[in-house]
Design a protein around this motif. Structure first.
Motif, short mmCIF file in Angstrom:
data_model
loop_
_atom_site.label_atom_id
_atom_site.label_comp_id
_atom_site.label_asym_id
_atom_site.label_seq_id
_atom_site.Cartn_x
_atom_site.Cartn_y
_atom_site.Cartn_z
N SER A 43 0.82 -1.20 0.00
CA SER A 43 0.00 0.00 0.00
C SER A 43 0.86 1.26 0.00
O SER A 43 1.67 1.47 0.90
CB SER A 43 -0.91 0.01 1.23
OG SER A 43 -1.57 1.25 1.35
N LYS A 44 0.65 2.10 -1.00
CA LYS A 44 1.31 3.40 -1.01
C LYS A 44 0.63 4.35 -0.03
O LYS A 44 1.27 5.21 0.56
CB LYS A 44 1.28 3.98 -2.43
CG LYS A 44 2.10 3.20 -3.45
CD LYS A 44 2.03 3.83 -4.83
CE LYS A 44 2.85 3.04 -5.84
NZ LYS A 44 2.77 3.66 -7.20
N VAL A 45 -0.67 4.18 0.15
CA VAL A 45 -1.42 5.06 1.05
C VAL A 45 -1.02 4.82 2.50
O VAL A 45 -0.73 5.76 3.25
CB VAL A 45 -2.94 4.85 0.87
CG1 VAL A 45 -3.72 5.65 1.91
CG2 VAL A 45 -3.37 5.25 -0.54
N ALA A 46 -1.02 3.55 2.92
CA ALA A 46 -0.71 3.22 4.31
C ALA A 46 0.78 3.04 4.55
O ALA A 46 1.25 3.16 5.69
CB ALA A 46 -1.45 1.95 4.72
N GLY A 134 -6.04 3.72 11.66
CA GLY A 134 -7.33 3.47 11.02
C GLY A 134 -7.58 4.29 9.77
O GLY A 134 -8.03 3.75 8.75
N PRO A 135 -7.32 5.60 9.78
CA PRO A 135 -7.52 6.40 8.57
C PRO A 135 -6.68 5.91 7.39
O PRO A 135 -7.16 5.87 6.25
CB PRO A 135 -7.13 7.81 9.00
CG PRO A 135 -7.40 7.84 10.48
CD PRO A 135 -7.03 6.47 10.96
N ALA A 136 -5.44 5.54 7.65
CA ALA A 136 -4.58 5.05 6.57
C ALA A 136 -5.06 3.70 6.06
O ALA A 136 -5.04 3.43 4.85
CB ALA A 136 -3.13 4.95 7.05
N PHE A 137 -5.51 2.83 6.97
CA PHE A 137 -6.03 1.52 6.58
C PHE A 137 -7.29 1.67 5.75
O PHE A 137 -7.47 1.00 4.73
CB PHE A 137 -6.29 0.69 7.83
CG PHE A 137 -6.70 -0.74 7.56
CD1 PHE A 137 -5.96 -1.54 6.71
CD2 PHE A 137 -7.82 -1.27 8.17
CE1 PHE A 137 -6.33 -2.86 6.47
CE2 PHE A 137 -8.20 -2.58 7.95
CZ PHE A 137 -7.45 -3.38 7.08
N LEU A 138 -8.16 2.59 6.15
CA LEU A 138 -9.36 2.86 5.36
C LEU A 138 -8.98 3.42 3.99
O LEU A 138 -9.58 3.08 2.97
CB LEU A 138 -10.28 3.83 6.10
CG LEU A 138 -11.54 4.28 5.36
CD1 LEU A 138 -12.37 3.10 4.89
CD2 LEU A 138 -12.38 5.20 6.26
N LEU A 145 -7.37 -1.19 -2.47
CA LEU A 145 -7.87 -2.57 -2.48
C LEU A 145 -9.15 -2.72 -3.28
O LEU A 145 -9.26 -3.63 -4.12
CB LEU A 145 -8.09 -3.05 -1.04
CG LEU A 145 -8.57 -4.51 -0.92
CD1 LEU A 145 -7.55 -5.47 -1.53
CD2 LEU A 145 -8.85 -4.87 0.54
N LEU A 146 -10.14 -1.86 -3.04
CA LEU A 146 -11.39 -1.99 -3.79
C LEU A 146 -11.17 -1.84 -5.29
O LEU A 146 -11.68 -2.66 -6.08
CB LEU A 146 -12.42 -0.97 -3.30
CG LEU A 146 -12.88 -1.08 -1.84
CD1 LEU A 146 -13.95 -0.05 -1.53
CD2 LEU A 146 -13.40 -2.47 -1.53
N PRO A 147 -10.43 -0.83 -5.76
CA PRO A 147 -10.16 -0.75 -7.21
C PRO A 147 -9.41 -1.97 -7.74
O PRO A 147 -9.68 -2.43 -8.85
CB PRO A 147 -9.33 0.52 -7.34
CG PRO A 147 -9.71 1.35 -6.15
CD PRO A 147 -9.94 0.37 -5.05
N PHE A 148 -8.48 -2.49 -6.96
CA PHE A 148 -7.72 -3.66 -7.38
C PHE A 148 -8.64 -4.86 -7.55
O PHE A 148 -8.58 -5.58 -8.57
CB PHE A 148 -6.62 -3.97 -6.37
CG PHE A 148 -5.84 -5.22 -6.68
CD1 PHE A 148 -4.76 -5.18 -7.55
CD2 PHE A 148 -6.19 -6.43 -6.12
CE1 PHE A 148 -4.05 -6.33 -7.86
CE2 PHE A 148 -5.49 -7.59 -6.42
CZ PHE A 148 -4.41 -7.54 -7.30
N VAL A 149 -9.48 -5.10 -6.56
CA VAL A 149 -10.38 -6.24 -6.61
C VAL A 149 -11.36 -6.10 -7.77
O VAL A 149 -11.61 -7.06 -8.52
CB VAL A 149 -11.14 -6.39 -5.26
CG1 VAL A 149 -12.30 -7.38 -5.38
CG2 VAL A 149 -10.18 -6.81 -4.16
#
Length: 284
Positions: A43-46, A134-138, A145-149
């Motif tokens: 994850s680049k975000v987290a 939590g904010p980073a995980f969200l 994750l959602l776009p990947f899936v």
């Protein structure tokens, strides 16, 4: 002499057979979960890698349809139990089988590498170093994750469900008041709502100041034999959600008889998934 010779050959053959069995037994095959795969997503975000366990519904490979997706946190622990309970519900209630995406947090619960206290907590506290992720995980879930899936699998973006228990339930509550439309169903088992002196209620209040609707199906549970630290915040949350009169909120709450925080976990998953995937909702 001939009888002794054949007896000797028989003994040698038996020893050879047994040694062959022993040699074969020493090379067992690894056990795998059928129709499933494991990926690691950085994850680049987290800023962390996540183990992602995916299970395909029966007939997935040859089907042209899109499937509902069940996202499960604490995936290192809960991937296999999820498949078991879905199987029971499919047999008994004929629910549609979802694509399962279980998100790991660095290892089994209780192991040194597990990071649920980092990923499931919306705020940081001094007694839990590294908390507040939590904010980073969200952000990882929503932006990566959602776009990947939905790009790589036959996933229906209109039929997403999130499940979490305990600290995972705290995270589910955080998602409820941050991104309620991200999921069709949010299933919250025995949430740790007392974390950081009940900071989740401040988060709900901030949401309420700017929103009159909470358009999501929500399941919330606690066990009858749990501690006051679990039951009292649960009761506060239920009463608050009922008093707010949020538009489009479909809320189901349950206190499960004669279970503790630990013994209530399998019962909760079965009840939550059964409620989410039956139409009209089955309560059992």
């Amino acid at each position: 002499m001939r009888a002794k010779y054949f007896a000797k050959l028989l003994c040698l053959g038996l020893l050879w057979s047994l040694s062959g069995v022993a040699a074969y037994a020493q090379q067992p095959a690894l056990v795998t979960v059928p129709n499933s795969e494991h990926r690691v997503i950085q994850s680049k975000v987290a800023g962390h890698p996540y183990d992602v366990y995916v299970h395909f519904p029966a007939g997935y490979a040859s089907s042209n349809k899109k499937y509902p997706v069940l996202y499960v946190v604490d995936g290192d622990n809960d991937f296999s139990p999820t498949l078991e309970y879905l199987g029971l519900l499919m047999a008994e209630y004929h629910i549609p089988e979802p694509l399962v995406v279980a998100i790991g947090d660095g290892g089994l619960i209780g192991t040194p590498t597990n990071q649920r206290n980092r990923d499931f907590t919306p705020t940081a506290t001094a007694d839990k170093p590294g908390s507040g992720g939590g904010p980073a995980f969200l952000g990882f879930i929503e932006q990566e994750l959602l776009p990947f899936v939905e790009k790589n699998y036959k996933a229906d973006p209109a039929q997403r469900t999130l499940y979490g228990y305990s600290m995972g339930g705290l995270f589910g509550s955080y998602v409820l008041f941050q991104k309620p439309t991200l999921f069709q169903n949010i299933l919250i088992g025995s949430p740790a709502l007392g974390y950081d002196n009940g900071k989740i209620f401040d988060i709900e209040n901030a949401y309420h100041t700017t929103h009159t609707a909470l358009p999501v199906h929500v399941f919330v549970e606690v066990g009858e034999l749990e501690t006051p630290g679990q039951k009292e915040p649960y009761q506060k949350l239920v009463q608050l959600l009922q008093a707010r009169h949020y538009q489009n909120l479909d809320l189901h709450t349950v206190v499960i008889d004669k279970v503790t925080h630990m013994t209530g976990k399998p019962v909760t998953m079965l009840k939550a998934l059964g409620w989410a995937y039956t139409s009209p909702h089955e309560v059992f």
